[in-house]
Design a protein around this motif. Sequence first.
Motif, PDB file in Angstrom:
ATOM      1  N   UNK A 150      45.461  25.376 -47.847  1.00  0.00           N
ATOM      2  CA  UNK A 150      46.766  25.295 -48.509  1.00  0.00           C
ATOM      3  C   UNK A 150      46.546  25.458 -50.006  1.00  0.00           C
ATOM      4  N   UNK A 151      47.320  26.332 -50.627  1.00  0.00           N
ATOM      5  CA  UNK A 151      47.138  26.568 -52.060  1.00  0.00           C
ATOM      6  C   UNK A 151      48.459  26.957 -52.703  1.00  0.00           C
ATOM      7  N   UNK A 152      48.817  26.217 -53.764  1.00  0.00           N
ATOM      8  CA  UNK A 152      49.977  26.627 -54.572  1.00  0.00           C
ATOM      9  C   UNK A 152      49.482  27.601 -55.630  1.00  0.00           C
ATOM     10  N   UNK A 153      50.024  28.820 -55.604  1.00  0.00           N
ATOM     11  CA  UNK A 153      49.594  29.876 -56.522  1.00  0.00           C
ATOM     12  C   UNK A 153      50.599  29.974 -57.660  1.00  0.00           C
ATOM     13  N   UNK A 154      50.163  29.558 -58.836  1.00  0.00           N
ATOM     14  CA  UNK A 154      51.058  29.502 -59.989  1.00  0.00           C
ATOM     15  C   UNK A 154      51.644  30.877 -60.313  1.00  0.00           C
ATOM     16  N   UNK A 155      50.794  31.943 -60.269  1.00  0.00           N
ATOM     17  CA  UNK A 155      51.262  33.275 -60.641  1.00  0.00           C
ATOM     18  C   UNK A 155      52.325  33.795 -59.698  1.00  0.00           C
ATOM     19  N   UNK A 156      52.209  33.400 -58.410  1.00  0.00           N
ATOM     20  CA  UNK A 156      53.206  33.836 -57.440  1.00  0.00           C
ATOM     21  C   UNK A 156      54.390  32.877 -57.367  1.00  0.00           C
ATOM     22  N   UNK A 193      56.850  26.690 -46.296  1.00  0.00           N
ATOM     23  CA  UNK A 193      58.137  26.256 -46.850  1.00  0.00           C
ATOM     24  C   UNK A 193      58.202  24.739 -46.933  1.00  0.00           C
ATOM     25  N   UNK A 194      57.728  24.068 -45.873  1.00  0.00           N
ATOM     26  CA  UNK A 194      57.718  22.607 -45.857  1.00  0.00           C
ATOM     27  C   UNK A 194      56.917  22.043 -47.019  1.00  0.00           C
ATOM     28  N   UNK A 195      55.667  22.450 -47.154  1.00  0.00           N
ATOM     29  CA  UNK A 195      54.798  21.889 -48.188  1.00  0.00           C
ATOM     30  C   UNK A 195      55.257  22.333 -49.569  1.00  0.00           C
ATOM     31  N   UNK A 196      55.810  23.554 -49.655  1.00  0.00           N
ATOM     32  CA  UNK A 196      56.314  24.036 -50.935  1.00  0.00           C
ATOM     33  C   UNK A 196      57.450  23.188 -51.483  1.00  0.00           C
ATOM     34  N   UNK A 202      50.680  20.408 -54.751  1.00  0.00           N
ATOM     35  CA  UNK A 202      49.404  20.757 -55.387  1.00  0.00           C
ATOM     36  C   UNK A 202      48.269  19.812 -54.974  1.00  0.00           C
ATOM     37  N   UNK A 203      48.579  18.814 -54.188  1.00  0.00           N
ATOM     38  CA  UNK A 203      47.596  17.784 -53.821  1.00  0.00           C
ATOM     39  C   UNK A 203      47.322  17.756 -52.313  1.00  0.00           C
ATOM     40  N   UNK A 204      47.641  18.858 -51.661  1.00  0.00           N
ATOM     41  CA  UNK A 204      47.469  18.925 -50.215  1.00  0.00           C
ATOM     42  C   UNK A 204      46.647  20.187 -49.893  1.00  0.00           C
ATOM     43  N   UNK A 205      45.308  20.071 -49.817  1.00  0.00           N
ATOM     44  CA  UNK A 205      44.451  21.258 -49.749  1.00  0.00           C
ATOM     45  C   UNK A 205      44.260  21.871 -48.367  1.00  0.00           C
ATOM     46  N   UNK A 206      44.527  21.134 -47.289  1.00  0.00           N
ATOM     47  CA  UNK A 206      44.225  21.702 -45.978  1.00  0.00           C
ATOM     48  C   UNK A 206      45.019  21.017 -44.871  1.00  0.00           C
TER      49      UNK A 206
END
Length: 452
Positions: A150-156, A193-196, A202-206
């Motif tokens: 799981x990764x939040x991508x700042x640029x996207x 969508x849920x995690x977003x 940003x604190x949920x890696x997997x």
Amino acid sequence: MLDRRARLTATHYFSIAGGTVSQTLELEITDLIHDGRGVAHIDGKAIFVSGALPGERVLARMNARHRHFDEAQTEEVLLASPDRVEPRCAHFGICGGCSLQHLSPAGQIAAKQKILLENLERIGKVTPTNMLAPLTDLAWGYRRKGRLSVKYVEKKGRLLVGFRENNGKFVADIKRCEVLLPAVGDRIEALATLIGGMDALRELPQIEIAAGDDLVALIFRHLKPLSEKDRELLLAFAKSENLGVFLQPGGNDSVHALWPEDAHLSFRIPASEIDIEFKPLDFIQINEGINLKMIAQTIDLLDLQPKDRVLDLFCGLGNFTLPLARRAGQVTGVEGEASLVARANTNARHNNLHNVDFFSANLFEDQRATPWAKQKYDKLLLDPPRSGAAEILEYLPGRSVQRVVYVSCHPGSLARDAGILVQRHGFKLSAAGVMDMFPHTAHVESIALFER
């Protein structure tokens, strides 16, 4: 000069000594390597080509140079193999979860069988007397264990959920997964969508996936305590999608159920009337259909008799041990992880089995002084990790053992250990074959029978 297996295109040039002007080559693919890439050669130097199959002619772009080999990526297939098929997954070639979707199922089996035999002959200097028919089952939607990044991508400006890309550096931007159980594979986009929408995005890696026969569970690893809002979002998702949700705030022991509170994971082995309970992070075989066929074949190859004493090494939860105990006189299971041994004992009691004992021991250290290693056995089952069982074979099997069945997840370590069993312990390699535990990947799982 380039040999006839690698030719320049009309508009591109390549220099073996360096000083390249361009890196696009027309290549003849002659083989597959262990990770599923095609093999070509230029002046004797190997080039490993992603997305290419044996017998094909491709245009490939060089993307890495090394001393002993180079790497390239297929850009265009000029002459296709008859075994080439259209990948089912829209993300094939980017996501690193599968590498062989472009190869037909029959072609995949043939390639894996070839790798197995080549390893046995080259490393172990042995050849099986008979080839076992390959074990196959569902090619899609088979995977009941896995780990999604799981990764939040700042640029996207959005969150990604998926396996790693082929290069391993980034999380693949996928919407669904064709090899995961549909209960999860069809919900990749919904998970993103849920995690977003969570405070902890940003604190949920997997997310770990663990599916039993009656419950598919997701284990959310979170680096900080979840807010009440996030817990409510996860709870609502679990109920609406009929999925179990577990939380993991720390190490493995921190895993606990969010919903249902009495979440229970287990799988059945119907032919042996066995039910095995497991924890969300426990190791279980990822392919249910192949696991059932593998257990049945193991029982058949061991030729179990009512008075047999059987030793099962690297036994885990008792996946093999408990079905063996239904047919043998006495079975001993040994496993390195104490928590798995504890659950194996619980599973034995749960299944009303009283002719089985479990022991915890580091099987990569000398255990010959232990009580279980001093006993005499008629049959031996080995199911080691990728590194194999060389340490065990320093002192086992004893002379009383007449049959050894070896279940392998790495053909190289199986080949090495096969050489030891044949050349040092006086066995013959009676049979070997592949098991398609991981369709569309390059993993080669196999099973071998050794007889005194």
